[in-house]
Design an enzyme around this catalytic site. Structure first.
Site, PDB file in Angstrom:
ATOM      1  N   SER A 119       0.738  -1.005  -0.128  1.00 25.24           N
ATOM      2  CA  SER A 119       0.236  -0.070  -0.226  1.00 25.24           C
ATOM      3  C   SER A 119       0.627   0.789  -0.330  1.00 25.24           C
ATOM      4  O   SER A 119       0.086   2.615   0.244  1.00 25.24           O
ATOM      5  CB  SER A 119      -0.740   0.077   1.254  1.00 25.24           C
ATOM      6  N   LYS A 156       0.740   3.886   6.982  1.00 22.84           N
ATOM      7  CA  LYS A 156      -0.043   5.113   6.422  1.00 22.84           C
ATOM      8  C   LYS A 156       0.268   6.280   5.786  1.00 22.84           C
ATOM      9  O   LYS A 156       1.109   6.760   7.078  1.00 22.84           O
ATOM     10  CB  LYS A 156      -1.656   5.367   5.926  1.00 22.84           C
TER      11      LYS A 156
END
Length: 197
Positions: A119, A156
């Site tokens: 990701s 993230k």
């Protein structure tokens, strides 16, 4: 490095920093006072560090110890983090890895995590990389963070607007996650990436 307990590691770091600051090692009582333990407890830590080869002591002489194996720039690798979905937070010590001092922020604790998933590939953080994380409980918009939500951790980019936090992947094929700010706990900010070629 796996043979040191977390407390032994902290005692050894204290000894190294004390010597650097003062030019001589701490006494058993100073170690005991620093860690809020008895002098006997401090002595037992010194005996363990000596048996494991990290310090050398001269019996019967105060302050007669020297560090034989430094861990100053050895940072704990405490497991894996998913660069994808959230994952249950499990912290376990795998190893210590030496990191150049120039990568470390003075006055902060650091830890390493092994990345699982894709990701964050648009930030050049790939599956199998090690991320160096500066332990802190705050973030600025755009920081790459290790965040915990409902007991699960993820890697993230952090963005906050009002009372909403967006945890955004760096992969166009994946979607952001949105949470109320009070549900998100920042565990640290990524300050480095290491990769085997």
């Amino acid at each position: 490095m796996k043979d040191l307990t977390e407390r032994q590691r902290k005692v050894l770091l204290f000894i190294e920093e004390f010597i650097e600051k003062n030019g001589y090692p701490p006494s058993v009582r100073e170690i005991a006072r620093r860690f809020r333990i008895t002098p006997r407890g401090a002595l037992l830590h010194l005996i363990a560090l000596e048996k494991k080869g990290y310090i050398e002591r001269k019996n019967g002489k105060p302050r007669a110890l020297r560090v034989s194996k430094s861990i100053r720039n050895k940072i704990p690798l405490i497991g894996e983090i998913r660069a994808g979905e959230k994952r249950e937070a499990v912290e376990y010590l795998e190893d210590y890895i030496e990191i150049p001092e120039s990568f470390l922020s003075s006055g902060y604790d650091h830890f390493l995590l092994k990345v699982k998933g894709e990701s964050m590939i648009e930030e050049h953080i790939c599956d199998g990389d090690l991320v160096l994380v500066r332990r802190q409980d705050w973030a600025q918009n755009g920081d790459i963070v290790v965040a915990m939500v409902d007991g699960e951790v993820t890697l993230k980019k952090f963005y906050q607007r009002g009372d909403t936090v967006e945890l955004r992947p760096a992969n166009r094929e994946m979607s952001s996650m949105f949470f109320k700010a009070e549900k998100v706990k920042i565990l640290g900010k990524v300050v480095g990436v290491f990769r085997k070629l």
